[in-house]
Design an enzyme around this catalytic site. Structure first.
Site, PDB file in Angstrom:
ATOM      1  CB  SER A 152      15.626 -34.258  22.197  1.00 26.71           C
ATOM      2  OG  SER A 152      16.933 -33.862  22.536  1.00 26.71           O
ATOM      3  CE1 TYR A 165      14.429 -35.649  27.235  1.00 21.90           C
ATOM      4  CE2 TYR A 165      16.552 -35.560  26.002  1.00 21.90           C
ATOM      5  CZ  TYR A 165      15.229 -34.914  26.476  1.00 21.90           C
ATOM      6  OH  TYR A 165      14.966 -33.685  25.900  1.00 21.90           O
TER       7      TYR A 165
END
Ligand code: NAP
Length: 274
Positions: A152, A165
């Site tokens: 990501s 995350y």
């Protein structure tokens, strides 16, 4: 005048004869990646924690003559080994392994539930390692292979309320890029894909979401198909990393040089998202 066409008139496709395994392929980015590879001619194995969800995605992807759907929870090494064994049994080889299975958590670093944080790492980070450690020996035996890790932009820019995350994605980036160098001599290519916001059910599937993301409600994100096509192109070109959309590249560079500027922008986005 007669014109005879050869019996097999099907045009050869780029991925003919190749076998691709995608974790977390029951929806979103994983399903889109499965479709891009299947449409390019590959045999594709779609994995998900739930066999029924994997099978439904397999039907949507089409090309059912050369696809397979299996249950596999990437947190369990025995599931990963079983999926690999069944793939080798059915197709004889694995050319591409896509570590896509992932989950989110929006909470403060101060108060987040540690069991959720550990579960997040079990899926995003340790699940990726399980996939790599399972498939690398099979690829070494073949003398080639590719591993695609879906990370990501949060693996480059830490997101407020997404600290765990982001940490899992920073860890994925580090492991994938180090392994890329280790595996170069074995002719195994490792690609890290870093999407920005993508329009999927990711937010609804979070482990916990006690805080809102910095994503303004008006921003829908790019499509899963666009991410899948970018990943496929990166794989074909044997790239180290793909950032999609490309407009996030200058933002990552800006964060590396002037983190305060990007943090100011994120603080503003946080105010607007409430
Ligand atoms: P999604 O729609 O929620 O899909 C997540 C997939 O992961 C599902 O197929 C889910 O399948 C699977 N999964 C979750 N836990 C699993 C486990 N323990 N074992 C096996 N499969 C598991 O989310 P997405 O947006 O497509 O996300 C895919 C990847 O892209 C993730 O790694 C995510 O971090 C990354 N990403 C997403 C965005 C975004 O904005 N959406 C941005 C950057 C990166 P089952 O529930 O059927 O098991």
């Amino acid at each position: 005048l007669t014109c005879r066409l050869p019996r097999d008139t099907r045009v050869a496709m780029e991925m003919d004869g190749k076998v691709v395994v995608v974790t977390g392929a029951s929806m979103g980015i994983g399903e889109a990646i499965a479709k891009v590879f299947a449409d390019a001619g590959a045999s594709v194995v779609l994995l998900s924690r739930d066999a029924g969800r994997a099978e439904a995605a397999r039907q949507r992807v089409g090309n059912t003559g050369r696809t397979l759907a299996l249950a596999c929870d990437v947190r369990k090494r025995e599931d990963v080994d079983r999926a690999l064994a069944l793939t080798l049994h059915d197709f004889g080889r694995v050319d591409v392994w896509v570590n896509n299975a992932g989950i989110g958590l929006y909470d403060t670093a101060a108060e987040m539930d540690m069991s959720a944080c550990r579960e997040l790492f079990e899926t995003n980070f340790f699940g990726m390692i399980a996939g790599m450690q399972a498939v690398i020996p099979a690829m070494q035996k073949e003398g080639s292979g590719a591993i695609i890790n879906i990370s990501s932009v949060a693996g480059h820019i830490p997101l407020p309320f997404g600290s765990a995350y982001s940490a899992s994605k920073f860890a994925m980036n580090a492991l994938g890029k180090a392994a890329r160098l280790e595996l170069r001599r074995a002719n195994i290519h490792v690609l890290t894909v870093c999407p920005g916001f993508v329009s999927t059910a990711f937010s609804e599937n979070m482990l916990a979401s006690r805080k809102s993301s910095i994503r303004p409600k008006s921003v829908r994100g790019v499509s899963a198909q666009r991410v899948a096509q970018a990943a496929y192109r990166g794989y074909r070109k044997r790239q180290r990393e793909v950032v999609v959309p490309w407009t996030m590249i200058p933002v990552i560079k800006l964060y590396q040089l002037f983190p305060g500027v990007v943090e100011w922008g994120m603080a503003r986005a946080l105010r607007n998202s409430r």
